[in-house]
Each structure stands twice: as C-alpha cells, then as structure tokens.
Design an enzyme around this catalytic site. Structure first.
Site, short mmCIF file in Angstrom:
data_model
loop_
_atom_site.label_atom_id
_atom_site.label_comp_id
_atom_site.label_asym_id
_atom_site.label_seq_id
_atom_site.Cartn_x
_atom_site.Cartn_y
_atom_site.Cartn_z
N TYR A 25 203.23 2.62 -77.29
CA TYR A 25 203.89 3.72 -76.55
C TYR A 25 203.71 3.51 -75.04
CZ TYR A 25 204.73 8.39 -74.64
OH TYR A 25 205.19 9.44 -73.88
N GLY A 28 223.32 28.34 -73.02
CA GLY A 28 224.73 28.28 -72.63
C GLY A 28 225.14 26.88 -72.20
N SER A 42 205.70 8.07 -68.50
CA SER A 42 204.46 8.68 -69.00
C SER A 42 203.26 8.12 -68.27
CB SER A 42 204.28 8.40 -70.49
OG SER A 42 203.00 8.86 -70.93
N ALA A 70 205.81 0.65 -73.88
CA ALA A 70 207.23 1.00 -73.78
C ALA A 70 207.50 1.76 -72.48
CB ALA A 70 207.65 1.84 -74.99
P1 NDP Z 1 209.48 16.72 -77.64
O1 NDP Z 1 209.12 16.03 -78.92
O2 NDP Z 1 209.45 18.21 -77.60
O3 NDP Z 1 210.91 16.23 -77.13
C1 NDP Z 1 211.48 14.97 -77.41
C2 NDP Z 1 212.94 15.19 -77.69
O4 NDP Z 1 213.59 13.92 -77.78
C3 NDP Z 1 213.19 15.93 -79.00
O5 NDP Z 1 214.08 17.00 -78.77
C4 NDP Z 1 213.80 14.87 -79.92
O6 NDP Z 1 214.76 15.48 -80.77
C5 NDP Z 1 214.45 13.91 -78.90
N1 NDP Z 1 214.54 12.53 -79.37
C6 NDP Z 1 213.52 11.71 -79.70
N2 NDP Z 1 213.99 10.51 -80.07
C7 NDP Z 1 215.35 10.58 -79.97
C8 NDP Z 1 216.41 9.67 -80.22
N3 NDP Z 1 216.17 8.44 -80.68
N4 NDP Z 1 217.67 10.07 -79.99
C9 NDP Z 1 217.93 11.33 -79.55
N5 NDP Z 1 216.97 12.24 -79.29
C10 NDP Z 1 215.69 11.86 -79.52
O7 NDP Z 1 208.44 16.14 -76.59
P2 NDP Z 1 208.49 16.13 -74.97
O8 NDP Z 1 209.39 17.17 -74.46
O9 NDP Z 1 207.10 16.12 -74.53
O10 NDP Z 1 209.10 14.67 -74.71
C11 NDP Z 1 210.08 14.41 -73.72
C12 NDP Z 1 209.73 13.11 -73.02
O11 NDP Z 1 208.50 13.29 -72.28
C13 NDP Z 1 209.49 11.92 -73.95
O12 NDP Z 1 210.12 10.78 -73.43
C14 NDP Z 1 207.98 11.76 -73.93
O13 NDP Z 1 207.60 10.45 -74.21
C15 NDP Z 1 207.65 12.19 -72.52
N6 NDP Z 1 206.26 12.58 -72.26
C16 NDP Z 1 205.72 13.71 -72.82
C17 NDP Z 1 204.41 14.07 -72.53
C18 NDP Z 1 203.76 15.29 -73.11
O14 NDP Z 1 202.54 15.49 -72.92
N7 NDP Z 1 204.46 16.18 -73.78
C19 NDP Z 1 203.58 13.25 -71.63
C20 NDP Z 1 204.25 12.11 -71.08
C21 NDP Z 1 205.56 11.80 -71.38
P3 NDP Z 1 215.15 14.89 -82.22
O15 NDP Z 1 213.85 14.56 -82.90
O16 NDP Z 1 215.92 15.98 -82.87
O17 NDP Z 1 216.00 13.68 -81.95
#
Ligand code: NDP
Length: 257
Positions: free
Chosen positions: A161, A47, A151, A164
């Site tokens: 990564y 929602g 991260s 960054a």
């Molecule tokens: P997901 O891949 O599930 O989520 C990432 C989301 O970001 C996706 O929905 C993707 O959607 C969106 N995204 C990526 N690049 C862009 C962009 N350029 N513009 C708009 N949307 C974007 O992974 P997580 O939920 O794990 O990731 C979320 C954050 O957590 C990230 O920053 C990741 O680096 C960080 N992280 C995750 C960890 C893990 O173990 N899972 C550990 C440490 C940090 P779409 O591709 O449709 O754009």
C-alpha cells in the site's frame, strides 16, 4: 464560475467530503465508485451526479468517459485504499507455515498469494489514478487541476500500500510536466490518519488508533473535511503556480523541512 468536477470514490469518507465541498461552491460534481448503494445515497444527499465505475478497469473507464461532460475542470483521483484489509487467504495457505512442504507447493501458493495481494494495492491506488487520468487527458480543461489522494504511508512505509502511494507521488511528478503546457496543475494531497471513513473497515484497534492520534503534533485525528479543504485550495485560482508537489495533511504526524 461553475466548474465540472470528477471525484473518484466519492460516495464515502474523504471523497464524499471533497464532493460536498465542491458542490457547496456551486460546482457540477460527478462521483464514482463500484457499489451502487452508497453512490445513490451520497448523490441524493449532496445533489451531485453518480456513475458506477471500477477505476482499475479500462473498459469501465471508457464507459465513464462517454457519460461525462465534454470538459472536466478538476479531476480528483481519490478512489483507493489498502486492499490488504479485504484480502482473503488463498485456500491452503493458512497453515502453510506448519505443513511439510517437501515439494514446495505451500511456498509456491504463498508466493502466488503475495503477488496477487501486492498487485491489488498497485492496481487500486496507482494504476487506477494513472488509467483515469489517461482516459480523461483530452477532456481536461486548460487551466484545470488534477489532485491525487496519496498517503502518509508513502513516506512511513506500509508494504505494498505504501509502495503504491509512493509510486503515485512519483508518477505525479511526470504528470505535472506533461499537463503543465496546458496550464493544468497536478498535485498530491497526502493524508495522515483520517477518522470517519471506511478505510480501516472494522480493523482499527483502539490501541492503534490512540497511537496514530498521539503521533500527531496537534493531538487529534484528521477528518475528511481537512482533506477537502486542501484539495479545494489546490484546485482554486489561488494555486495556479503550484504543481508537481505533495501537500502533507497529517496534523504533524510526519514532518518535513
Ligand atoms: P473509504 O474506504 O471511505 O473511501 C474509498 C472510496 O473509494 C470508497 O467509496 C470506494 O467505493 C472507492 N473505491 C475504492 N476502490 C475503487 C475502485 N477500484 N474504483 C472505484 N471506486 C473505488 O476510505 P477513505 O475515504 O479514507 O479513502 C479515500 C482515499 O484516501 C484513498 O485513496 C485512501 O488510500 C486515502 N487515504 C486514507 C486515509 C485514512 O486514514 N482514511 C489515510 C491516507 C490516505 P467502492 O468500494 O464502492 O468502490
């Protein structure tokens, strides 16, 4: 009081849990991402409102800003991920190690691919957050909050990564100083291994997963709600004197004094 909240990358994983958390509190939430399919599905399920946006693209950000409410109370810069998982080798570089390279062509291609892939991670995880915050700076409500999703890789290293995400934490230090005059906090939530996301694509080997879990003190992977709770706290009235900080949420996989 209802707040206006923007969660970038809010269709999946951590962003989706953050959006669900704020929506459950009664806040008005906008989620973004590049793929319309997951955005639509999540927006309907929670929602919340969805807007397509690539957060590395200044023109797309201007379109997003025009579609947002006049004032944003909480910005969660969550969009990102390790772009090395999606990198395709430049044609001709796959066998570069074996091919004769008397004119240096293979080496030049390899270096060009390295530059492309390194910049992709900087764009996806650092420039995206900086651009989004810059585009929205005038619209952030006084007394509001910006939360970056960092991260554990920033401290433990993971090539471009990790670099960054370390840059994101460094930039956040400066941001906290700039926004502080308006009572706006800026903090980083730094997750360890979080299951139930699309982060690893299908590339996380069982042995690696077991290692990541064994690295924690609590013996379990994180889940997106672990991160959502931390983000919600930093955006809450209870955390108005916390800014310029990194909050590690990793089950003790990386410990600090
Ligand atoms: P997901 O891949 O599930 O989520 C990432 C989301 O970001 C996706 O929905 C993707 O959607 C969106 N995204 C990526 N690049 C862009 C962009 N350029 N513009 C708009 N949307 C974007 O992974 P997580 O939920 O794990 O990731 C979320 C954050 O957590 C990230 O920053 C990741 O680096 C960080 N992280 C995750 C960890 C893990 O173990 N899972 C550990 C440490 C940090 P779409 O591709 O449709 O754009």
């Amino acid at each position: 009081m209802e707040r206006d909240i923007l969660v970038t990358g809010g269709a999946t994983g951590i962003g989706r849990a953050v959006a669900r958390h704020f929506a459950a509190l009664g806040d008005r939430v906008v989620i973004t991402g590049r793929r319309p399919g997951p955005l639509k599905e999540t927006a309907e399920a929670l929602g919340v409102r969805a807007e397509t946006c690539d957060h590395t693209d200044p023109a797309a950000l201007l379109r997003l800003v025009a579609a947002l409410p006049g004032s944003i109370d909480v910005l969660v810069n969550n969009a990102g991920g390790n772009t090395d998982f999606d990198a395709v080798p430049l044609k001709g570089t796959e066998d570069a190690g074996d091919a004769p390279d008397s004119d240096g062509t293979a080496h030049a291609r390899e270096l060009a691919a390295y530059a492309r892939d390194f910049r992709a991670n900087l764009d996806a995880n650092l420039v995206s957050a900086a651009l989004t915050t810059k585009a929205l700076a005038d619209r952030l409500a006084d007394g509001g909050a910006v939360v970056q999703i960092g991260s554990i890789a920033a401290d433990q290293g993971a090539g471009s990564y990790g670099a960054a995400k370390a840059g994101l934490a460094s930039w956040n230090v400066d941001l906290a100083g700039i926004l502080g005059a308006r009572g706006i906090t800026a903090n980083v939530v730094s997750p360890g291994y979080i299951a139930d996301t699309e982060f690893f694509r299908d590339r996380l080997a069982d042995s690696r997963r077991e290692f990541l879990i064994a690295s924690t003190a609590v013996g379990r992977p994180g889940v997106p709600d672990d991160i959502a709770e931390a983000v919600a706290f930093l955006a809450s009235p209870a955390a108005r004197h916390i800014t310029g900080q990194v909050l590690n949420v990793n089950g003790g996989a990386y410990r600090t004094r």
